[in-house]
Motif scaffolding. Structure first.
Motif, PDB file in Angstrom:
ATOM      1  N   ARG A   1      38.206  40.467  36.285  1.00  0.00           N
ATOM      2  CA  ARG A   1      39.525  41.046  36.001  1.00  0.00           C
ATOM      3  C   ARG A   1      40.536  39.917  35.856  1.00  0.00           C
TER       4      ARG A   1
ATOM      5  N   ALA B   1      44.819  39.297  34.631  1.00  0.00           N
ATOM      6  CA  ALA B   1      46.112  39.790  34.160  1.00  0.00           C
ATOM      7  C   ALA B   1      46.873  38.611  33.571  1.00  0.00           C
TER       8      ALA B   1
ATOM      9  N   SER C   1      40.694  47.170  28.346  1.00  0.00           N
ATOM     10  CA  SER C   1      41.908  46.388  28.165  1.00  0.00           C
ATOM     11  C   SER C   1      43.129  47.280  28.177  1.00  0.00           C
TER      12      SER C   1
ATOM     13  N   VAL D   1      45.929  43.099  30.544  1.00  0.00           N
ATOM     14  CA  VAL D   1      44.958  43.161  31.625  1.00  0.00           C
ATOM     15  C   VAL D   1      43.586  43.409  31.009  1.00  0.00           C
TER      16      VAL D   1
ATOM     17  N   GLN E   1      39.423  43.867  32.003  1.00  0.00           N
ATOM     18  CA  GLN E   1      38.341  44.043  32.967  1.00  0.00           C
ATOM     19  C   GLN E   1      37.046  43.863  32.199  1.00  0.00           C
TER      20      GLN E   1
ATOM     21  N   ALA F   1      46.963  32.867  35.641  1.00  0.00           N
ATOM     22  CA  ALA F   1      46.124  34.061  35.734  1.00  0.00           C
ATOM     23  C   ALA F   1      44.807  33.787  36.426  1.00  0.00           C
TER      24      ALA F   1
END
Length: 214
Positions: free
Chosen positions: A139, A141, A162, A191, A193, A213
């Motif tokens: 993950r 961000a 996303s 974001v 994943q 990030a």
């Protein structure tokens, strides 16, 4: 075996082409310098003394070796891994910023991407031409300005979700011989994943945002 341990990001210099602009980009974030084999000569040419030189020394010149304290030289004779692999597996740091691993021999560049995909050593960001490249964690961000180019390239079967992308990736099965995610765009903060080995590529101007990030 750890050769260099640092609480801060580490600069790793390879033997491929890079310029002062690349060093100016990364220097605010790093303190210690490690050179991969012949990258030691490039480090010295830019006025940097490596705290460690790691590799099989097949491309380390005699003059560079003589200019570096013997205690900083760490020869790893085995030929089953690249010098990039040897370095990352012997650095203990929160992050590695790497220059000099793209732009010349493409087999070396592809081998470096392979090492990233295998999650060897600390998280690593490659400075490669116009891009900064890292392996996407499960993950992430990213605080990105609208319109920022964001590319995804799978190094194996991968899928993800996303938010904040112009073209969402949900439900796509990515693979090196299938779907890839070239030239997507951020609508703003993003974001991701991710499951599976996926390379994340951003413009080099986004380096500080990628470091934050990761």
């Amino acid at each position: 075996m750890t050769v260099l341990a640092s609480p801060d990001p580490v600069l790793l210099i390879g033997g491929g082409p890079f310029g002062q602009a690349d060093l100016d980009l990364v220097r605010p974030f790093v303190r210690d310098v490690v050179a991969a084999d012949g990258g030691a000569a490039a480090a010295l040419a830019h006025g940097l003394m490596p705290q460690a030189v790691i590799g099989d020394f097949d491309s380390l010149s005699a003059s560079a070796q003589a200019a570096i304290p013997a205690a900083h030289l760490h020869r790893v004779a085995e030929q089953d891994s690249t010098d990039f692999h040897k370095c990352l597996s012997r650095i203990a740091a929160p992050l590695v910023l790497a220059v000099g691993f793209s732009g010349a021999r493409q087999d070396h560049f592809l081998a470096a991407l392979n090492v990233l995909a295998r999650r060897i050593g600390p998280p690593c960001i490659l400075i490669a031409g116009d891009d900064v490249i890292a392996l996407c964690p499960p993950r992430i961000a990213l605080d990105l300005p609208p319109g920022t180019r964001l590319s995804l390239f799978p190094m194996g079967a991968a899928q993800g979700r996303s938010t904040g992308l112009e073209y969402p990736i949900d439900g796509i099965g990515f693979a090196p011989d299938g779907a890839v995610g070239t030239s997507n765009r951020a609508l703003g903060p993003v974001v991701l994943q991710m499951a599976g080995p996926m390379l994340l590529m951003l413009p080099r101007a986004c380096l500080a945002r990628l470091i934050a990030a990761l």
